[in-house]
Design a protein around this motif. Structure first.
Motif, mmCIF file in Angstrom:
data_model
loop_
_atom_site.group_PDB
_atom_site.id
_atom_site.type_symbol
_atom_site.label_atom_id
_atom_site.label_comp_id
_atom_site.label_asym_id
_atom_site.label_seq_id
_atom_site.Cartn_x
_atom_site.Cartn_y
_atom_site.Cartn_z
ATOM 1 N N GLY A 1 -2.840 7.516 -4.229
ATOM 2 C CA GLY A 1 -1.833 6.515 -4.567
ATOM 3 C C GLY A 1 -2.448 5.375 -5.349
ATOM 4 O O GLY A 1 -3.671 5.276 -5.501
ATOM 5 N N ARG A 2 -1.598 4.486 -5.831
ATOM 6 C CA ARG A 2 -2.121 3.354 -6.604
ATOM 7 C C ARG A 2 -2.838 2.345 -5.717
ATOM 8 O O ARG A 2 -3.761 1.665 -6.175
ATOM 9 C CB ARG A 2 -0.973 2.674 -7.357
ATOM 10 N N ARG A 3 -2.435 2.239 -4.444
ATOM 11 C CA ARG A 3 -3.084 1.285 -3.538
ATOM 12 C C ARG A 3 -3.233 1.911 -2.158
ATOM 13 O O ARG A 3 -2.281 2.458 -1.611
ATOM 14 C CB ARG A 3 -2.282 -0.019 -3.441
ATOM 15 N N THR A 4 -4.433 1.808 -1.616
ATOM 16 C CA THR A 4 -4.722 2.281 -0.268
ATOM 17 C C THR A 4 -5.370 1.149 0.512
ATOM 18 O O THR A 4 -6.286 0.480 -0.001
ATOM 19 C CB THR A 4 -5.674 3.489 -0.293
ATOM 20 N N GLN B 1 -2.804 8.132 -11.488
ATOM 21 C CA GLN B 1 -2.767 6.783 -12.040
ATOM 22 C C GLN B 1 -4.148 6.441 -12.589
ATOM 23 O O GLN B 1 -5.161 6.912 -12.078
ATOM 24 C CB GLN B 1 -2.382 5.753 -10.961
ATOM 25 N N ARG C 1 -3.578 13.708 -3.409
ATOM 26 C CA ARG C 1 -3.092 12.851 -4.484
ATOM 27 C C ARG C 1 -3.330 11.390 -4.117
ATOM 28 O O ARG C 1 -2.856 10.919 -3.085
ATOM 29 C CB ARG C 1 -1.604 13.098 -4.752
ATOM 30 N N ALA D 1 0.814 -1.212 0.000
ATOM 31 C CA ALA D 1 0.000 0.000 0.000
ATOM 32 C C ALA D 1 0.846 1.259 0.000
ATOM 33 O O ALA D 1 1.885 1.326 0.668
ATOM 34 C CB ALA D 1 -0.919 0.005 1.218
ATOM 35 N N ASP D 2 0.383 2.256 -0.754
ATOM 36 C CA ASP D 2 0.996 3.584 -0.694
ATOM 37 C C ASP D 2 0.571 4.307 0.582
ATOM 38 O O ASP D 2 1.285 5.169 1.094
ATOM 39 C CB ASP D 2 0.571 4.422 -1.910
ATOM 40 N N GLU D 3 -0.623 3.967 1.075
ATOM 41 C CA GLU D 3 -1.144 4.622 2.286
ATOM 42 C C GLU D 3 -2.013 3.640 3.055
ATOM 43 O O GLU D 3 -2.800 2.896 2.464
ATOM 44 C CB GLU D 3 -1.958 5.858 1.914
ATOM 45 N N ASN D 4 -1.865 3.630 4.383
ATOM 46 C CA ASN D 4 -2.703 2.815 5.267
ATOM 47 C C ASN D 4 -3.566 3.730 6.123
ATOM 48 O O ASN D 4 -3.056 4.690 6.713
ATOM 49 C CB ASN D 4 -1.844 1.932 6.173
#
Length: 228
Positions: free
Chosen positions: A121-124, A144, A119, A101-104
């Motif tokens: 991210g590609r995966r959260t 993305q 912005r 994950a880019d962010e949790n």
């Protein structure tokens, strides 16, 4: 900026050709996307890009748009006759989204909110345990085309809101809980696709479009500023 000197001008002899047709907003946005990619590839300098984008949103006809991308490879690609974008994929393309994950976002006996201009991210990853997570993408910046939101709700809730001009997909389950994703298809083949995956145990996961909210970028703001 002196566009008369900087930019190639349309040929008056083309007045009777199809290029003399009036350009639509979609035509201008498509041309601006070509210029954006050319800037990223190093084919245009920042100054050239700015000049040409301004020319894009001042253009009235297709003949005025063509010279702005005539020296770029993508400017010679013509859409197929009768082409209509197909539905967005139901799963991310292989390799398009990383497993990490880019962010949790974590809410344990609490609340966690992500909204406004941010912005994506590609995966959260979102975890709601006796708590609530709200992810509002209605004003977010998409960099993305494929975005994954992995949600886990245990005695909690995860709520996702997306702009109404993106595509939305869902894959998940509810165990004594609810998992609801309103499938959405954008009319734009290049629109971002948001994939919501998850599991709700005695909780809820919900993803829906936010009506009246659309993805807006620099090009669209410039168009509004110039009166188009």
């Amino acid at each position: 900026m002196d566009l008369e000197k900087r930019l190639p001008q349309p040929d008056p002899a083309a007045a009777d050709e199809p290029g003399s047709l009036r350009a639509s907003d979609a035509d201008r946005d498509r041309t601006a996307d070509i210029l954006r990619d050319a800037l990223a590839e190093g084919r245009l300098t920042a100054e050239e890009h700015a000049d040409r984008v301004e020319g894009v949103y001042r253009a009235k006809t297709m003949a005025e748009l063509r010279p702005l991308v005539s020296d770029l490879p993508a400017g010679h690609e013509q859409p197929r006759a009768g082409f209509r974008p197909g539905p967005a994929p139901f799963r991310p393309s292989p390799g398009a989204v990383p497993p990490v994950a880019d962010e949790n976002m974590v809410a344990v006996l609490s609340g966690c909110v992500r909204k406004g201009r941010w912005r994506v991210g590609r995966r959260t990853h979102a975890y709601a345990i006796f708590g609530s997570v709200e992810i509002d993408l209605s004003e977010a910046i998409f960099e993305q085309r494929q975005v994954v939101i992995k949600a886990i709700a245990i005695f909690g809730s995860v709520e996702v809101r997306v702009p109404e001009n993106v595509s939305l997909r869902g894959s998940g389950a509810g165990v004594l809980g609810t998992f609801e994703v309103d499938t959405l298809d954008s009319a734009d083949q290049d629109a971002p696709v948001v994939f919501v995956d998850g599991l709700a145990v005695l909780g809820s996961i919900e993803a829906r479009p936010q009506r009246g909210k659309i993805v807006r970028d620099l090009h669209q703001r410039l168009r509004k500023h110039l009166g188009h």
